[in-house]
Design an enzyme around this catalytic site. Sequence first.
Site, mmCIF file in Angstrom:
data_model
loop_
_atom_site.group_PDB
_atom_site.id
_atom_site.type_symbol
_atom_site.label_atom_id
_atom_site.label_comp_id
_atom_site.label_asym_id
_atom_site.label_seq_id
_atom_site.Cartn_x
_atom_site.Cartn_y
_atom_site.Cartn_z
ATOM 1 N N CYS A 58 64.843 18.313 56.979
ATOM 2 C CA CYS A 58 64.354 19.196 55.805
ATOM 3 C C CYS A 58 63.064 18.641 55.536
ATOM 4 O O CYS A 58 62.951 17.665 55.166
ATOM 5 C CB CYS A 58 65.142 19.476 54.956
ATOM 6 N N CYS A 101 58.502 23.338 58.342
ATOM 7 C CA CYS A 101 59.654 23.792 57.999
ATOM 8 C C CYS A 101 60.840 23.912 58.825
ATOM 9 O O CYS A 101 60.407 24.462 59.862
ATOM 10 C CB CYS A 101 59.838 24.858 57.073
HETATM 11 N N1 DGL Z 1 64.488 23.770 55.871
HETATM 12 C C1 DGL Z 1 63.689 23.394 54.775
HETATM 13 C C2 DGL Z 1 62.543 22.877 55.176
HETATM 14 O O1 DGL Z 1 62.438 22.094 56.323
HETATM 15 C C3 DGL Z 1 63.561 23.994 53.489
HETATM 16 C C4 DGL Z 1 63.984 25.446 53.184
HETATM 17 C C5 DGL Z 1 64.149 25.944 51.972
HETATM 18 O O2 DGL Z 1 65.316 25.672 51.440
HETATM 19 O O3 DGL Z 1 63.206 26.442 51.093
HETATM 20 O O4 DGL Z 1 61.508 22.590 54.374
#
Ligand code: DGL
Length: 267
Positions: free
Chosen positions: A77, A191
């Site tokens: 993430c 993301c």
């Molecule tokens: N998958 C996450 C990232 O790479 C975050 C998504 C979220 O929870 O807003 O930033």
Amino acid sequence: MLPAPDAPILFFDSGLGGLTVLGPTRVLLPTAPIVYAADYAGLPYGEKSNEELAARVPALLGRLAERYQPRLAVIACNTASTIALAHVRAALDLPIVGTVPAIKPAAEMTRSGVIGVLGTEATVRQPYVDDLSARFAAGKTVLRHGSPGLVTGAEAKLRGEVVDPEVIARAVAGLRDQPGGDAMDVVVLACTHFPLLQNELQVAVGPNVRLIDGAEGIARRIAHLTEGQRWPVKASPGIAVFTRSENNPPPPLAALMPYGIGTIETV
Ligand code: DGL
């Protein structure tokens, strides 16, 4: 001492985006035992403050590490990594791999000198991104846009729902409508949810813009850090664990099976 062969790799994300990192890791380490953790009670991270995430992510990863005894944890993430990686490393006695926006390879790839960074609202405002831009993209224009809609869209797509094309169009316009945006020829998907919408985004940006993300590099890093360790002879189904959330129940198992997941748990 080397970890036991059945010690898993723990993947962590707010939701299902980290599956885009799990995918290429399974190609390199096909029999690695997997625990995939999604903090559905905290989703979306992109709308949380730095303080909240800097406290939440290490605490939760600590609980998960105690429960599953992983050999290594991957913060799959960008939002959690850009904010909490140092806190997690300080709190856990475990190798931790983070996820960093792929600005360096994007800067090497651009011909026009204009790069887009599409992330969550939290990620695009981080000083970490200023720092990466200054170090690796000096003299280039780095446009940024935060799109919470793409996170929701990616979650919906994985559950088999239709993604609203307006959401995709708005995310692309958020970069292209900025000064210099017409010349943008590389977009960093900063993301881990966004590569789940790769096809939709590619159609929206057009054939002259390349989309890049860091997933394969992270997979290689995981393989490198576990080199020489023992693995099971045969692959067995992985576990997905979700933090309990009333509004956001876990997805159907069928959505996770292509990623080698065979069981869903909640904590
Ligand atoms: N998958 C996450 C990232 O790479 C975050 C998504 C979220 O929870 O807003 O930033």
